[in-house]
Scaffold this motif. Sequence first.
Motif, PDB file in Angstrom:
ATOM      1  N   ALA A 196       0.827  -1.206   0.000  1.00 26.34           N
ATOM      2  CA  ALA A 196       0.000   0.000   0.000  1.00 26.34           C
ATOM      3  C   ALA A 196       0.863   1.259   0.000  1.00 26.34           C
ATOM      4  CB  ALA A 196      -0.916  -0.005   1.221  1.00 26.34           C
ATOM      5  N   GLY A 197       0.395   2.275  -0.721  1.00 26.01           N
ATOM      6  CA  GLY A 197       1.060   3.575  -0.729  1.00 26.01           C
ATOM      7  C   GLY A 197       2.174   3.718  -1.739  1.00 26.01           C
ATOM      8  N   LEU A 198       2.571   2.624  -2.391  1.00 25.55           N
ATOM      9  CA  LEU A 198       3.689   2.690  -3.324  1.00 25.55           C
ATOM     10  C   LEU A 198       3.384   3.625  -4.488  1.00 25.55           C
ATOM     11  CD1 LEU A 198       6.474   1.640  -4.177  1.00 25.55           C
ATOM     12  CD2 LEU A 198       5.324  -0.250  -5.348  1.00 25.55           C
ATOM     13  N   ASP A 199       2.153   3.548  -5.027  1.00 29.03           N
ATOM     14  CA  ASP A 199       1.808   4.393  -6.163  1.00 29.03           C
ATOM     15  C   ASP A 199       1.792   5.871  -5.787  1.00 29.03           C
ATOM     16  OD1 ASP A 199      -0.301   3.894  -4.516  1.00 29.03           O
ATOM     17  OD2 ASP A 199      -1.726   3.329  -6.087  1.00 29.03           O
ATOM     18  N   PHE A 200       1.389   6.170  -4.527  1.00 29.76           N
ATOM     19  CA  PHE A 200       1.391   7.572  -4.107  1.00 29.76           C
ATOM     20  C   PHE A 200       2.816   8.110  -4.003  1.00 29.76           C
ATOM     21  CE2 PHE A 200       1.741  10.733  -0.693  1.00 29.76           C
ATOM     22  CZ  PHE A 200       0.940  11.730  -1.212  1.00 29.76           C
ATOM     23  N   TRP A 201       3.743   7.309  -3.481  1.00 27.08           N
ATOM     24  CA  TRP A 201       5.119   7.807  -3.363  1.00 27.08           C
ATOM     25  C   TRP A 201       5.807   7.893  -4.717  1.00 27.08           C
ATOM     26  CZ3 TRP A 201       5.594  10.523   0.592  1.00 27.08           C
ATOM     27  CH2 TRP A 201       4.953  10.182   1.781  1.00 27.08           C
ATOM     28  N   ILE A 202       5.356   7.106  -5.687  1.00 27.31           N
ATOM     29  CA  ILE A 202       5.828   7.287  -7.063  1.00 27.31           C
ATOM     30  C   ILE A 202       5.357   8.652  -7.583  1.00 27.31           C
ATOM     31  CG2 ILE A 202       5.577   6.463  -9.448  1.00 27.31           C
ATOM     32  CD1 ILE A 202       5.434   3.624  -8.338  1.00 27.31           C
ATOM     33  N   LYS A 203       4.108   8.995  -7.250  1.00 28.20           N
ATOM     34  CA  LYS A 203       3.567  10.312  -7.631  1.00 28.20           C
ATOM     35  C   LYS A 203       4.406  11.431  -7.014  1.00 28.20           C
ATOM     36  CE  LYS A 203      -0.425  13.231  -6.446  1.00 28.20           C
ATOM     37  NZ  LYS A 203      -0.799  13.839  -7.744  1.00 28.20           N
ATOM     38  N   ARG A 204       4.754  11.313  -5.727  1.00 29.89           N
ATOM     39  CA  ARG A 204       5.529  12.360  -5.057  1.00 29.89           C
ATOM     40  C   ARG A 204       6.935  12.471  -5.649  1.00 29.89           C
ATOM     41  NH1 ARG A 204       4.014  15.990  -4.225  1.00 29.89           N
ATOM     42  NH2 ARG A 204       5.368  16.677  -2.534  1.00 29.89           N
ATOM     43  N   PHE A 239       7.741  11.754  -8.731  1.00 27.69           N
ATOM     44  CA  PHE A 239       7.560  12.397 -10.032  1.00 27.69           C
ATOM     45  C   PHE A 239       7.342  13.899  -9.855  1.00 27.69           C
ATOM     46  CE2 PHE A 239       4.744  13.953 -13.382  1.00 27.69           C
ATOM     47  CZ  PHE A 239       5.485  13.619 -14.515  1.00 27.69           C
ATOM     48  N   ASP A 240       6.523  14.292  -8.858  1.00 29.60           N
ATOM     49  CA  ASP A 240       6.297  15.708  -8.585  1.00 29.60           C
ATOM     50  C   ASP A 240       7.613  16.445  -8.361  1.00 29.60           C
ATOM     51  OD1 ASP A 240       3.562  15.701  -8.811  1.00 29.60           O
ATOM     52  OD2 ASP A 240       3.171  15.491  -6.667  1.00 29.60           O
ATOM     53  N   PHE A 241       8.462  15.875  -7.515  1.00 32.81           N
ATOM     54  CA  PHE A 241       9.720  16.539  -7.175  1.00 32.81           C
ATOM     55  C   PHE A 241      10.647  16.645  -8.391  1.00 32.81           C
ATOM     56  CE2 PHE A 241      14.134  16.536  -5.766  1.00 32.81           C
ATOM     57  CZ  PHE A 241      14.140  17.567  -4.843  1.00 32.81           C
ATOM     58  N   CYS A 242      10.842  15.516  -9.073  1.00 33.08           N
ATOM     59  CA  CYS A 242      11.795  15.496 -10.192  1.00 33.08           C
ATOM     60  C   CYS A 242      11.302  16.349 -11.364  1.00 33.08           C
ATOM     61  CB  CYS A 242      12.027  14.056 -10.656  1.00 33.08           C
ATOM     62  SG  CYS A 242      12.842  13.013  -9.436  1.00 33.08           S
ATOM     63  N   SER A 256       1.044  19.455  -5.164  1.00 34.58           N
ATOM     64  CA  SER A 256       1.374  18.443  -6.158  1.00 34.58           C
ATOM     65  C   SER A 256       1.131  19.058  -7.534  1.00 34.58           C
ATOM     66  CB  SER A 256       0.485  17.211  -5.958  1.00 34.58           C
ATOM     67  OG  SER A 256       0.662  16.283  -7.008  1.00 34.58           O
ATOM     68  N   LEU A 257       1.638  18.430  -8.570  1.00 32.13           N
ATOM     69  CA  LEU A 257       1.329  18.904  -9.918  1.00 32.13           C
ATOM     70  C   LEU A 257      -0.162  18.754 -10.207  1.00 32.13           C
ATOM     71  CD1 LEU A 257       4.349  17.384 -11.899  1.00 32.13           C
ATOM     72  CD2 LEU A 257       3.958  19.806 -11.390  1.00 32.13           C
ATOM     73  N   ILE A 258      -0.756  17.637  -9.750  1.00 29.31           N
ATOM     74  CA  ILE A 258      -2.170  17.345  -9.991  1.00 29.31           C
ATOM     75  C   ILE A 258      -2.884  17.178  -8.658  1.00 29.31           C
ATOM     76  CG2 ILE A 258      -3.802  15.907 -11.255  1.00 29.31           C
ATOM     77  CD1 ILE A 258      -1.637  17.015 -13.047  1.00 29.31           C
ATOM     78  N   GLY A 259      -4.031  17.837  -8.517  1.00 28.81           N
ATOM     79  CA  GLY A 259      -4.815  17.705  -7.293  1.00 28.81           C
ATOM     80  C   GLY A 259      -5.883  18.780  -7.235  1.00 28.81           C
ATOM     81  N   PRO A 260      -6.752  18.768  -6.214  1.00 26.75           N
ATOM     82  CA  PRO A 260      -7.750  19.827  -6.055  1.00 26.75           C
ATOM     83  C   PRO A 260      -7.063  21.181  -5.864  1.00 26.75           C
ATOM     84  CG  PRO A 260      -8.245  17.955  -4.640  1.00 26.75           C
ATOM     85  CD  PRO A 260      -6.870  17.736  -5.185  1.00 26.75           C
ATOM     86  N   ARG A 261      -7.608  22.194  -6.470  1.00 25.98           N
ATOM     87  CA  ARG A 261      -7.000  23.519  -6.421  1.00 25.98           C
ATOM     88  C   ARG A 261      -7.056  24.087  -5.004  1.00 25.98           C
ATOM     89  NH1 ARG A 261      -3.107  26.008  -8.488  1.00 25.98           N
ATOM     90  NH2 ARG A 261      -3.351  28.244  -8.660  1.00 25.98           N
ATOM     91  N   PRO A 262      -5.933  24.593  -4.441  1.00 31.58           N
ATOM     92  CA  PRO A 262      -5.971  25.214  -3.112  1.00 31.58           C
ATOM     93  C   PRO A 262      -6.694  26.558  -3.196  1.00 31.58           C
ATOM     94  CG  PRO A 262      -3.804  25.495  -4.092  1.00 31.58           C
ATOM     95  CD  PRO A 262      -4.570  24.625  -5.028  1.00 31.58           C
ATOM     96  N   LEU A 263      -7.586  26.824  -2.248  1.00 28.40           N
ATOM     97  CA  LEU A 263      -8.450  28.004  -2.322  1.00 28.40           C
ATOM     98  C   LEU A 263      -8.037  29.069  -1.310  1.00 28.40           C
ATOM     99  CD1 LEU A 263     -11.893  26.203  -2.700  1.00 28.40           C
ATOM    100  CD2 LEU A 263     -10.401  27.104  -4.505  1.00 28.40           C
TER     101      LEU A 263
END
Length: 474
Positions: A272-280, A282-285, A393-400
């Motif tokens: 569990a969580g592996l795909d999310f840390w791949i996302k993070r 990717f965000d950083f790089c 993150s690059l992709i996610g709900p817009r911060p308001l």
Amino acid sequence: MLNSDLVVDNFKPDLRSANATIQRGLFIRLLRIIILIFIDILSLSAAWYFATNYTFPSQPILTNNLSLLLVSLGIQFTILATTGVYRAGVHRRDYAGIIKAVSVSSILLFFITLLDEPTNHILPSTYLVYWLTSITGICTFRLLFDLSTNFLRHKGIIRHSMFVIADAQQKDELIEIIEKDNCYKVEGFADSSCLDLRNREDTFKFLRDRNIEEVLISWDSIKNRFFLYWYFYNTGITVHILPTENQLSFSQSRFSLIGELPFPTIAAPLLAGLDFWIKRLFDFCFSLFLIILFTPIYLSIAILIKLDSPGPIFFRQKRLGLHGKQFLIWKFRTMVPNAEKVMAELEAKNEMKDGVFFKMKDDPRVTNIGKFLRRYSLDELPQLFNVLLGEMSLIGPRPLPMRDVEKFQTKHFIRQEVLPGITGLWQVSGRSNIDNFEDVIKLDMKYIENWSILFDFRILLQTLRVVLQKTGAY
């Protein structure tokens, strides 16, 4: 004021993250697969040996060739695996599927050896014996395996632990359905209130402490908070959803049988969580790469802003981020310096129907260069630094802005359970053309509930198209 119950520890992880949790019940599942593979290989090897050594002993030595045996095992095992006969339940007892797979692989192997050694191949009758003994061996061993498994489960051994969440009047019916399968042990029952915000942490602590492997949950208990499946997912728990008259379709689900009834099932990942840390990662790089690549663009925009109007180059504003943590978002300035003070005078012209957001197509506060930057979303480029710092993150709900957040209802705060993004499903579904905040929330919920790395990638590509077409940009 923000709801204090929803502003939690700043270090609490994203809803989709997990600390390397292994899928519950994985050992039993792997043991079952290993045993089935072993008995299949044993059956195939014994069938090959019998067919090539005792049926027609006068055949050439090619019949004992180890490489040909390995090719045979490889072909048949691959075809068996693709038919799904190593999956749990009725799949491993699909004898018709086993016969079909062995038949196809035997015919395929015959033609491979025929083409490889056209003048010195094994006789067709040998393959006939091999085919018959393979089917007999595999089906016999699997039947013995099934009988042994059922015997042990009747003794209460190697059962999967199950927890049920549904209305009280459904309890007896659901337990009866589960017990028909003879592979589960019901460890408890609770109604939907166990998933309420005040009870949620205690419920998942109980599930972890009791090492619950699977949960059967009624659709009524989760239909308005389907995001909660991430809690089960990242605890390593497989979720089965009680069938309903409405057709349920989720990108993460597949159907599985419990007590001969099909249930939409969301299986927990092996890790569990592996795909999310791949996302993070990717965000950083990717954000670091874009910052370096866009350095000349940053400098050019900064010069244009300075030449266009007095004031700072960057605009910084407090936004609500992950779990209610406030942070400063960075943008290129596109408005006059006193824009926030002037906004109070423009509230009556707000084009958002419910007034939660402030949107105005011909906003007089926007500068000349600001109109150009907004049209192509270039004003958002400094937020790559927010991504680099882990605030976004690059992709996610817009911060308001805090002005919008103060008008939130409790149900709206679910969007703060995940990292906010530079772009998201809202931005690629119309952006400013959407004039109702509830429609925005629906898009945010759709993103959270259906999130995957592939979904992020699709949104990223759609963002490029939306920016180039200037869709809904002002």
